[in-house]
Design a protein around this motif. Sequence first.
Motif, short mmCIF file in Angstrom:
data_model
loop_
_atom_site.label_atom_id
_atom_site.label_comp_id
_atom_site.label_asym_id
_atom_site.label_seq_id
_atom_site.Cartn_x
_atom_site.Cartn_y
_atom_site.Cartn_z
N ALA A 1 24.15 -108.94 -23.03
CA ALA A 1 25.52 -108.90 -22.52
C ALA A 1 26.55 -108.77 -23.63
CB ALA A 1 25.80 -110.15 -21.70
N MET A 2 26.12 -108.95 -24.89
CA MET A 2 27.03 -108.81 -26.02
C MET A 2 27.34 -107.34 -26.33
SD MET A 2 25.25 -111.59 -28.58
CE MET A 2 26.24 -110.99 -29.95
N PHE A 3 26.55 -106.42 -25.78
CA PHE A 3 26.65 -105.01 -26.15
C PHE A 3 26.92 -104.16 -24.92
CE2 PHE A 3 23.55 -107.26 -28.78
CZ PHE A 3 24.10 -107.09 -30.04
N PRO A 4 27.52 -102.98 -25.08
CA PRO A 4 27.75 -102.10 -23.93
C PRO A 4 26.42 -101.79 -23.23
CG PRO A 4 28.93 -101.30 -25.86
CD PRO A 4 28.05 -102.40 -26.34
N TYR A 6 15.70 -104.58 -21.61
CA TYR A 6 16.21 -105.57 -20.68
C TYR A 6 17.70 -105.76 -20.94
CZ TYR A 6 11.21 -106.33 -20.45
OH TYR A 6 9.85 -106.14 -20.31
N ARG A 7 18.52 -105.58 -19.91
CA ARG A 7 19.96 -105.63 -20.11
C ARG A 7 20.62 -106.41 -18.98
NH1 ARG A 7 18.90 -100.96 -17.41
NH2 ARG A 7 20.46 -100.21 -15.94
N GLN A 8 21.82 -106.79 -19.22
CA GLN A 8 22.60 -107.52 -18.22
C GLN A 8 23.95 -106.82 -18.06
OE1 GLN A 8 22.17 -111.84 -17.80
NE2 GLN A 8 24.32 -112.00 -18.35
N GLU A 9 24.30 -106.56 -16.81
CA GLU A 9 25.53 -105.82 -16.51
C GLU A 9 26.18 -106.43 -15.29
OE1 GLU A 9 26.88 -101.13 -16.07
OE2 GLU A 9 24.77 -101.69 -16.13
N ALA A 10 27.45 -106.81 -15.44
CA ALA A 10 28.20 -107.43 -14.35
C ALA A 10 27.46 -108.63 -13.76
CB ALA A 10 28.50 -106.41 -13.26
N MET A 60 15.92 -104.10 -15.59
CA MET A 60 14.80 -103.71 -16.43
C MET A 60 14.71 -102.19 -16.40
SD MET A 60 10.70 -104.53 -16.01
CE MET A 60 11.02 -106.26 -15.71
N ASP A 61 14.62 -101.58 -17.58
CA ASP A 61 14.54 -100.12 -17.65
C ASP A 61 13.23 -99.62 -17.06
OD1 ASP A 61 17.00 -99.60 -18.72
OD2 ASP A 61 16.34 -99.63 -20.80
N ALA A 62 13.18 -98.30 -16.83
CA ALA A 62 12.02 -97.69 -16.19
C ALA A 62 10.75 -97.87 -17.01
CB ALA A 62 12.29 -96.20 -15.96
N TRP A 63 10.84 -97.73 -18.33
CA TRP A 63 9.62 -97.79 -19.15
C TRP A 63 8.98 -99.19 -19.12
CZ3 TRP A 63 5.83 -95.08 -20.77
CH2 TRP A 63 5.04 -95.49 -21.85
N PRO A 64 9.68 -100.28 -19.46
CA PRO A 64 9.02 -101.58 -19.36
C PRO A 64 8.60 -101.95 -17.94
CG PRO A 64 11.37 -101.85 -19.78
CD PRO A 64 11.06 -100.41 -19.97
N SER A 65 9.36 -101.49 -16.95
CA SER A 65 8.97 -101.74 -15.57
C SER A 65 7.65 -101.07 -15.25
CB SER A 65 10.06 -101.24 -14.62
OG SER A 65 9.69 -101.43 -13.28
#
Length: 418
Positions: A108-111, A118-122, A127-132
């Motif tokens: 969450a610290m980055f755009p 693995y990212r957090q948004e709003a 989880m992106d397609a590749w790790p999923s």
Amino acid sequence: MNPRDPGAPAGPDFLVIQLARFGDLIQTKRLVASLAAQGRVHLLVDRSLAGLARLVYPGVTVHGLAAHGAHGPDILPRVHDDLEGLASTGFHRVYNLNFSGMNFALAAMFPARAVRGYRQEAGQRFMDAWPSQVMRWTRSRASAGLNLVDVWGLYADEPLPPDCVNPPARPRGGGLGVVMAGQNARRSLPAQVLAPLVQAAMGRAGKGPITLLGAGAERRAAKELTALLPGSLRGQVRDLVGRTDWRELVDVVGGLDLVLTPDTGTMHLAAHLGVPVMAFFLSSAWCHETGPYGLGHHVLQATTDCAPCLETAPCPHDIACRRVFSDPAVLRRVSGRATGDMPRGCALMAGGFDWLGATFTAVVGDDAGAGRRRAFRTMAAACAGVPGLGGGERATDESWMMERDWMLPQTLRGRAHE
């Protein structure tokens, strides 16, 4: 590390967030080296591994974070102090490799558009397609192995060729190294089983000393092992268990002729340094996923019908896969006397490569999943956009791929959110 041409442009800044343990840090090498060929790499690790990261990845900017054992109300200010200024660097891309609450918080610290993995948004976790996809493949571990070095390495837009990651292994003149145990007790061998393997491995290494390596908690096991060795070998033991810092461990491992080990961080360090590995994998350890990366390494893989198992579940067979490592035929193979068959439930696997990454092929013994694994790798290579594996049978197991996996705009390394 395959550094960039000194005359090349500086390139963009990349951040790799790897907050897992010793072995995972080493297994991030293909990704780190791929990015280093394109720009400046920053690596965020647990503070306890920062010294090792600087030794393994010279030229990479290493940042330390109190990730392990950080609990309670003080965690947020501690993380803030550790990361002061990092979020303002303006990274072209952030590779967030671990599925954990801390990793999602750091993302969450980055755009969001810059984060891979693995990212957090709003406030929502993604989880992106590749790790999923990789996580789905683990449901069929026996026939769908993809080395973790390649799982992370293939995040890069231009992955380094797999045969350029680690040097081919060769003896260095320093005798035999023995790693006492792995992080999980079920994947290690008791002293009474390990001692004959050490004796056999001395036949392959050709000379001493016998250097014992491991954490301080394994000192008692090291003494038990030493006592079980023949008198002719006991005097050659150099017990360094719990007595090396990172610099000393790198120096010692880098000078050995052979490393006898379960699935451990030291095993991956030996592969990184180009030192031959003879590993024994049992229980949940599966060489197709975490075997030593490179040429010149071998794995004694337990291939019982229940392998690989789930280490968090109780074993209903009293860890029967351990018994095969006491078989005389296995000991002969470890010694280098390449005669006779292997017992049922064990295969001697040799490391190699295809276009996708690391492979392990049975030199002797049964690998019942070999054909199905080749079909899996053909499919996985197409999924990852890796050329060179076309023309073979392609796996069609619905647990591996679903129709939506091939639909746009979802892409294969997780760029659907751009």
